[in-house]
Design an enzyme around this catalytic site. Structure first.
Site, PDB file in Angstrom:
ATOM      1  N   HIS A   1      25.404   9.218   3.151  1.00  0.00           N
ATOM      2  CA  HIS A   1      26.760   9.585   3.579  1.00  0.00           C
ATOM      3  C   HIS A   1      26.729  10.985   4.175  1.00  0.00           C
ATOM      4  O   HIS A   1      25.980  11.845   3.713  1.00  0.00           O
ATOM      5  CB  HIS A   1      27.729   9.573   2.396  1.00  0.00           C
ATOM      6  CG  HIS A   1      27.704   8.311   1.603  1.00  0.00           C
ATOM      7  ND1 HIS A   1      28.081   7.094   2.116  1.00  0.00           N
ATOM      8  CD2 HIS A   1      27.322   8.066   0.329  1.00  0.00           C
ATOM      9  CE1 HIS A   1      27.948   6.167   1.182  1.00  0.00           C
ATOM     10  NE2 HIS A   1      27.484   6.721   0.097  1.00  0.00           N
TER      11      HIS A   1
ATOM     12  N   HIS B   1      20.022   7.176  -0.671  1.00  0.00           N
ATOM     13  CA  HIS B   1      20.163   6.578  -1.999  1.00  0.00           C
ATOM     14  C   HIS B   1      20.323   5.072  -1.938  1.00  0.00           C
ATOM     15  O   HIS B   1      20.625   4.515  -0.875  1.00  0.00           O
ATOM     16  CB  HIS B   1      21.338   7.214  -2.747  1.00  0.00           C
ATOM     17  CG  HIS B   1      22.674   6.986  -2.092  1.00  0.00           C
ATOM     18  ND1 HIS B   1      23.148   7.789  -1.071  1.00  0.00           N
ATOM     19  CD2 HIS B   1      23.634   6.066  -2.294  1.00  0.00           C
ATOM     20  CE1 HIS B   1      24.346   7.368  -0.701  1.00  0.00           C
ATOM     21  NE2 HIS B   1      24.666   6.313  -1.422  1.00  0.00           N
TER      22      HIS B   1
ATOM     23  N   ARG C   1      23.989   3.005   7.039  1.00  0.00           N
ATOM     24  CA  ARG C   1      22.998   2.113   6.448  1.00  0.00           C
ATOM     25  C   ARG C   1      21.663   2.318   7.157  1.00  0.00           C
ATOM     26  O   ARG C   1      21.590   2.225   8.378  1.00  0.00           O
ATOM     27  CB  ARG C   1      23.494   0.683   6.662  1.00  0.00           C
ATOM     28  CG  ARG C   1      23.288  -0.221   5.491  1.00  0.00           C
ATOM     29  CD  ARG C   1      23.869  -1.598   5.780  1.00  0.00           C
ATOM     30  NE  ARG C   1      25.258  -1.708   5.364  1.00  0.00           N
ATOM     31  CZ  ARG C   1      26.207  -2.320   6.078  1.00  0.00           C
ATOM     32  NH1 ARG C   1      25.936  -2.846   7.263  1.00  0.00           N
ATOM     33  NH2 ARG C   1      27.426  -2.382   5.616  1.00  0.00           N
TER      34      ARG C   1
HETATM   35 ZN   LIG Z   1      26.755   5.659  -1.570  1.00  0.00          ZN
END
Ligand SMILES: [Zn+2]
Length: 309
Positions: A81, A156, A176
């Site tokens: 993010h 992550h 992604r």
């Molecule tokens: Zn996340």
């Protein structure tokens, strides 16, 4: 696609069609269940009554935190993010720093947070193409009660084996990087732009205070586990040096009830959440009948970056 069809006994919900991976407790579209605002979307309440909800300290009027329960039957994508600065470059109000509290974990449960030392952006790019990105991830074992911090920019992945209460900045930007060959869109360039090779991600040691355990206290949120011992007043839930502001109360186990003068009693169902606004009248919280002594309260409050702990 990575979730469960049957969420029992966590939630009394069986999906007919697609599996369910996330239960959103404070999403913008979540509907308020009780009280004078019942039926409204949470985002609409922040639009009409922000100061009453957040108090005078809030730098922005909108909903600061998105809280979810995550049910992973399969691996989620490897993702990242953006931080506040990068999110604003792409027209969003804030980035996404998040944390995961393990409500339950099977033996051997793992998540991935961060990159192994020595990993480079060029190396990540090659591994995305080759499908070997997992070998550069920092893998963490997860036990029930663990807290994992995942600051913005951390590569992550959530893996099966645990049920996680996720608290995050209220932002919908996910890039992604790798999706195990599933057919969803990847955002490789943006994910590389958002990736920080070194971050503060990892397990957070709990801090024991006399009447609560502080699970995490960072620039955007504070999450605490509150010992009940019968009845607690709203005032006693409040931290000593805490300004009045919004607090969410989540029942990790058991169920509760909030009562006070001037409002109808509010039920806190198992794995449900109650928003206590800055302007809340005095109240007490106690175990709901038939759940004697079982209520385990998680209290979540927004922090503002200027007052970082
Ligand atoms: Zn996340």
């Amino acid at each position: 696609m990575w979730g469960f069809r049957d969420l029992r006994p966590w939630y009394d919900r069986v999906a007919e069609g697609d599996p369910i991976g996330e239960v959103w407790l404070t999403g913008d579209d979540c509907e308020i269940a009780t009280g004078p605002h019942a039926g409204k979307r949470l985002a609409a309440l922040f639009e009409s009554d922000s100061a009453a909800l957040l108090g005078a300290e809030a730098p922005t009027p909108d909903s600061p935190l998105l809280i979810k329960v995550i049910f992973a039957k399969e691996k989620l994508s490897v993702q990242v993010h953006p931080d506040d600065k990068l999110a604003r470059k792409y027209g969003e109000p804030r980035g996404k720093t998040e944390c995961w509290y393990a409500l339950a974990a099977e033996p051997g449960a793992q998540v991935a947070a961060g990159l192994k030392p020595g990993t480079t952006l060029a190396g990540i790019k090659e591994e995305i193409q080759a499908g070997t990105l997992e070998q550069s991830l920092n893998v963490l074992p997860v036990k029930t009660g663990d807290m994992v911090f995942v600051d913005a920019g951390t590569v992550h992945a959530i893996w099966p084996g645990s049920i996680l209460l996720e608290t995050q900045q209220n932002c919908d930007l996910t890039y992604r990087m790798f999706d195990y060959g599933r057919q969803r869109e990847l955002h490789i360039d943006k994910s590389l732009e958002a990736t920080k090779l070194t971050t503060r991600a990892g397990k957070v040691a709990p801090r024991e205070l006399a009447d609560r355990t502080v699970l995490i206290d960072v620039e955007y949120f504070r999450v605490e586990r509150i010992g009940m011992n019968g009845v607690r007043t709203g005032e006693s839930l409040h931290g000593v040096d805490e300004e009045s502001g919004l607090a969410y109360l989540f029942a990790a186990a058991g169920a509760g009830r909030l009562t006070g003068a001037g409002f109808e009693p509010v039920d806190l169902p198992t794995r449900g959440i109650v928003a206590v606004p800055a302007s809340s009248p005095a109240f007490v919280v106690e175990d709901a009948k038939a759940h004697d002594g079982k209520l385990e309260l998680i209290r979540i409050t927004p922090n503002w970056p200027s007052k970082a702990a």
